[in-house]
Design a protein around this motif. Structure first.
Motif, PDB file in Angstrom:
ATOM      1  N   UNK A  23      14.627  44.331  -5.518  1.00  0.00           N
ATOM      2  CA  UNK A  23      15.742  43.639  -6.149  1.00  0.00           C
ATOM      3  C   UNK A  23      15.400  43.028  -7.499  1.00  0.00           C
ATOM      4  N   UNK A  24      14.236  43.311  -8.015  1.00  0.00           N
ATOM      5  CA  UNK A  24      13.870  42.823  -9.335  1.00  0.00           C
ATOM      6  C   UNK A  24      12.992  41.592  -9.319  1.00  0.00           C
ATOM      7  N   UNK A  25      12.698  41.049  -8.157  1.00  0.00           N
ATOM      8  CA  UNK A  25      11.869  39.849  -8.082  1.00  0.00           C
ATOM      9  C   UNK A  25      10.471  40.078  -8.624  1.00  0.00           C
ATOM     10  N   UNK A  26       9.896  41.205  -8.279  1.00  0.00           N
ATOM     11  CA  UNK A  26       8.563  41.523  -8.755  1.00  0.00           C
ATOM     12  C   UNK A  26       8.574  41.733 -10.269  1.00  0.00           C
ATOM     13  N   UNK A  27       9.600  42.402 -10.759  1.00  0.00           N
ATOM     14  CA  UNK A  27       9.729  42.640 -12.196  1.00  0.00           C
ATOM     15  C   UNK A  27       9.877  41.318 -12.955  1.00  0.00           C
ATOM     16  N   UNK A  29       8.890  38.354 -11.961  1.00  0.00           N
ATOM     17  CA  UNK A  29       7.615  37.636 -11.877  1.00  0.00           C
ATOM     18  C   UNK A  29       6.617  38.202 -12.887  1.00  0.00           C
ATOM     19  N   UNK A  30       6.604  39.512 -13.037  1.00  0.00           N
ATOM     20  CA  UNK A  30       5.718  40.152 -14.008  1.00  0.00           C
ATOM     21  C   UNK A  30       6.061  39.722 -15.426  1.00  0.00           C
ATOM     22  N   UNK A  31       7.353  39.675 -15.746  1.00  0.00           N
ATOM     23  CA  UNK A  31       7.782  39.233 -17.072  1.00  0.00           C
ATOM     24  C   UNK A  31       7.327  37.801 -17.345  1.00  0.00           C
ATOM     25  N   UNK A  32       7.445  36.935 -16.343  1.00  0.00           N
ATOM     26  CA  UNK A  32       7.022  35.541 -16.509  1.00  0.00           C
ATOM     27  C   UNK A  32       5.523  35.458 -16.776  1.00  0.00           C
ATOM     28  N   UNK A  33       4.750  36.239 -16.040  1.00  0.00           N
ATOM     29  CA  UNK A  33       3.302  36.217 -16.213  1.00  0.00           C
ATOM     30  C   UNK A  33       2.906  36.746 -17.596  1.00  0.00           C
TER      31      UNK A  33
END
Length: 97
Positions: A23-27, A29-33
């Motif tokens: 659902x985009x949660x991992x994506x 989180x990656x953007x934030x990192x």
């Protein structure tokens, strides 16, 4: 009864994981990192500029100001980019460019 509860709990955890992952949660989180890393790179570049300004030549300070400007551009931080572009221009004048 205990097996049914374990099965239901396992199913709920699996569904939550799948929603997060697909659902985009991992994506997100990656953007934030990545954003955190880019900001840290820019902050490190500012510290390096300050060291260079105190200890290096005018040309060294000009080059380092350009690196700070580039770091803020990479981080998509327009406000700091503009600010450091002015610093870079001033350092260019100090060098005679």
């Amino acid at each position: 009864m205990k097996k049914i509860i374990q099965f239901m709990l396992g199913g709920i955890i699996t569904i939550v994981f799948l929603i997060f992952f697909f659902g985009g949660g991992l994506e997100e989180q990656t953007k934030k990192e990545i954003n955190k890393i880019e900001n840290q790179v820019a902050n490190d570049a500012v510290k390096q500029y300050e060291i260079t300004k105190r200890n290096g030549s005018a040309m060294d300070a000009y080059i380092q100001a350009g690196l700070v400007t580039a770091a803020y551009l990479q981080a998509n931080d327009e406000e700091n980019y503009k600010r450091w572009k002015k610093v870079e221009e001033q350092e260019a004048k100090n060098v005679g460019l």
